[in-house]
Design a protein around this motif. Structure first.
Motif, PDB file in Angstrom:
ATOM      1  N   ALA A  94     116.286 -17.076 -10.239  1.00 16.08           N
ATOM      2  CA  ALA A  94     117.410 -17.687  -9.520  1.00 16.08           C
ATOM      3  C   ALA A  94     118.485 -16.640  -9.224  1.00 16.08           C
ATOM      4  N   GLY A 133     119.830 -18.105  -6.012  1.00 14.10           N
ATOM      5  CA  GLY A 133     119.711 -19.532  -6.282  1.00 14.10           C
ATOM      6  C   GLY A 133     118.572 -20.245  -5.603  1.00 14.10           C
ATOM      7  N   ALA A 144     115.841 -22.748  -9.188  1.00 17.64           N
ATOM      8  CA  ALA A 144     116.913 -23.325  -9.995  1.00 17.64           C
ATOM      9  C   ALA A 144     116.373 -23.761 -11.350  1.00 17.64           C
ATOM     10  N   ALA A 172     125.355 -22.972  -9.913  1.00 14.99           N
ATOM     11  CA  ALA A 172     124.040 -22.421  -9.584  1.00 14.99           C
ATOM     12  C   ALA A 172     124.110 -20.959  -9.272  1.00 14.99           C
TER      13      ALA A 172
END
Length: 168
Positions: free
Chosen positions: A48, A53, A56, A168
């Motif tokens: 990620a 990202g 995830a 994230a």
């Protein structure tokens, strides 16, 4: 099957680089799957970071989904009722039995009947056993705690701080 060796080699390389990346510990871990949590989830979190990202970590979303299940919502209503009734002070199963027999506390009695799945009146010992299964299970911002007394458990409802959502 042509690319099997390449896929395995790439996966192992990703796991190796993820372990070397020294990522901070995640907020939530799977205690029942520590090896998976350490190896695979760390690799997903590392991927990620490498892909801005695109991949995830699924665990924070799973934790949020579990927090919204019907059972947890019912448990939260019960804990809120106990918090309202006892104000965060310690109580025993005998205290709860006496409280739910009072007609003014029908709502708490209904919540307790829903939690135990038994509409009939329970003994304090049985009620204590039902409450014990909910000890240390957070529900929303509340959690039921217990202390061992001389004869039985004493319970209290505690507020727990909410974690900030992971970015994230």
């Amino acid at each position: 099957m042509t690319f099997y060796k390449e896929i395995v080699a790439a996966s192992l390389a990703l796991i190796r680089t993820a372990q070397a990346a020294d990522l901070p510990r995640p907020a939530h871990t799977f205690a029942s799957y520590p090896v998976w949590d350490r190896l695979i989830r760390t690799a997903v979190r590392h991927a990620a970071q490498l892909t801005d990202g695109f991949f995830a970590d699924p665990v924070p979303q799973a934790v949020r989904a579990v927090a919204e299940t019907e059972e947890v919502i019912d448990l939260h209503a019960l804990l809120a009722g106990l918090m309202e009734a006892f104000g965060g002070e310690a109580f025993g199963s005998v205290d709860v039995c006496m409280l739910i027999e009072d007609p003014a506390n029908r709502r708490l009695g209904a919540l307790m009947a829903g939690a135990t799945q038994r509409p009939d009146r329970l003994s304090p010992k049985s009620l204590g056993r039902y409450l014990a299964q909910y000890v240390d299970r957070p529900s929303g911002h509340l959690v039921l705690r217990a202390r061992r007394g001389s004869k039985a458990l004493s319970f209290f409802v505690e507020r727990v701080p909410q974690e900030a959502p992971e970015s994230a």
